[in-house]
Write a protein that holds these residues in place. Structure first.
Motif, PDB file in Angstrom:
ATOM      1  N   THR A  49      65.427 -47.788   4.938  1.00  0.00           N
ATOM      2  CA  THR A  49      64.446 -48.912   4.159  1.00  0.00           C
ATOM      3  C   THR A  49      65.029 -50.162   3.724  1.00  0.00           C
ATOM      4  O   THR A  49      63.688 -50.968   4.123  1.00  0.00           O
ATOM      5  CB  THR A  49      63.241 -48.374   3.451  1.00  0.00           C
TER       6      THR A  49
ATOM      7  N   SER B  63      67.830 -35.097   6.894  1.00  0.00           N
ATOM      8  CA  SER B  63      66.419 -35.265   7.106  1.00  0.00           C
ATOM      9  C   SER B  63      66.664 -36.044   7.310  1.00  0.00           C
ATOM     10  O   SER B  63      66.960 -37.634   6.917  1.00  0.00           O
ATOM     11  CB  SER B  63      65.499 -34.607   6.326  1.00  0.00           C
ATOM     12  N   LYS B  64      64.869 -36.399   8.088  1.00  0.00           N
ATOM     13  CA  LYS B  64      64.932 -37.579   8.874  1.00  0.00           C
ATOM     14  C   LYS B  64      64.124 -38.275   7.991  1.00  0.00           C
ATOM     15  O   LYS B  64      64.486 -39.420   7.756  1.00  0.00           O
ATOM     16  CB  LYS B  64      64.067 -37.349   9.963  1.00  0.00           C
ATOM     17  N   LYS B  65      62.842 -37.795   6.979  1.00  0.00           N
ATOM     18  CA  LYS B  65      62.977 -38.591   6.129  1.00  0.00           C
ATOM     19  C   LYS B  65      64.181 -39.310   4.988  1.00  0.00           C
ATOM     20  O   LYS B  65      63.885 -40.385   4.812  1.00  0.00           O
ATOM     21  CB  LYS B  65      61.670 -37.246   5.475  1.00  0.00           C
ATOM     22  N   LYS B  66      64.803 -38.667   4.339  1.00  0.00           N
ATOM     23  CA  LYS B  66      65.980 -38.657   4.236  1.00  0.00           C
ATOM     24  C   LYS B  66      66.382 -40.696   4.093  1.00  0.00           C
ATOM     25  O   LYS B  66      67.375 -41.354   3.670  1.00  0.00           O
ATOM     26  CB  LYS B  66      66.440 -37.541   3.421  1.00  0.00           C
ATOM     27  N   LYS B  67      66.972 -40.301   5.303  1.00  0.00           N
ATOM     28  CA  LYS B  67      67.533 -40.957   5.955  1.00  0.00           C
ATOM     29  C   LYS B  67      66.547 -41.993   6.401  1.00  0.00           C
ATOM     30  O   LYS B  67      67.636 -43.168   6.318  1.00  0.00           O
ATOM     31  CB  LYS B  67      67.771 -40.743   7.236  1.00  0.00           C
ATOM     32  N   LYS B  68      65.346 -42.736   6.862  1.00  0.00           N
ATOM     33  CA  LYS B  68      64.923 -42.962   7.074  1.00  0.00           C
ATOM     34  C   LYS B  68      64.540 -43.958   5.471  1.00  0.00           C
ATOM     35  O   LYS B  68      64.425 -45.043   5.144  1.00  0.00           O
ATOM     36  CB  LYS B  68      63.368 -43.145   7.696  1.00  0.00           C
ATOM     37  N   LEU B  69      63.920 -43.197   4.237  1.00  0.00           N
ATOM     38  CA  LEU B  69      64.214 -43.643   3.235  1.00  0.00           C
ATOM     39  C   LEU B  69      65.138 -44.121   2.219  1.00  0.00           C
ATOM     40  O   LEU B  69      64.964 -45.130   1.725  1.00  0.00           O
ATOM     41  CB  LEU B  69      63.633 -43.080   2.007  1.00  0.00           C
TER      42      LEU B  69
END
Length: 55
Positions: free
Chosen positions: A18, A9-15
């Motif tokens: 970071t 997911s986009k959220k997991k990728k961005k986390l």
């Protein structure tokens, strides 16, 4: 060959991304020479720890 079972997911990728950031270089001012330099590097005038190291 390893293949992910599901799309990341986009959220997991961005986390995960970071921690990959650019940090600013540490710059100090030497009052004796009146010159700026980065930590553990020679100054623009060629001094390191108060000694001339390059010409």
């Amino acid at each position: 060959m390893a293949v992910p079972a599901r799309k990341t997911s986009k959220k997991k990728k961005k986390l995960r991304q970071t921690h990959q950031k650019i940090s600013k270089p540490e710059i100090s001012y030497n009052e004796a020479l009146g010159d700026y330099r980065r930590s553990h590097h020679i100054s623009l005038k060629g001094y390191y720890k108060g000694r001339k190291v390059s010409e």
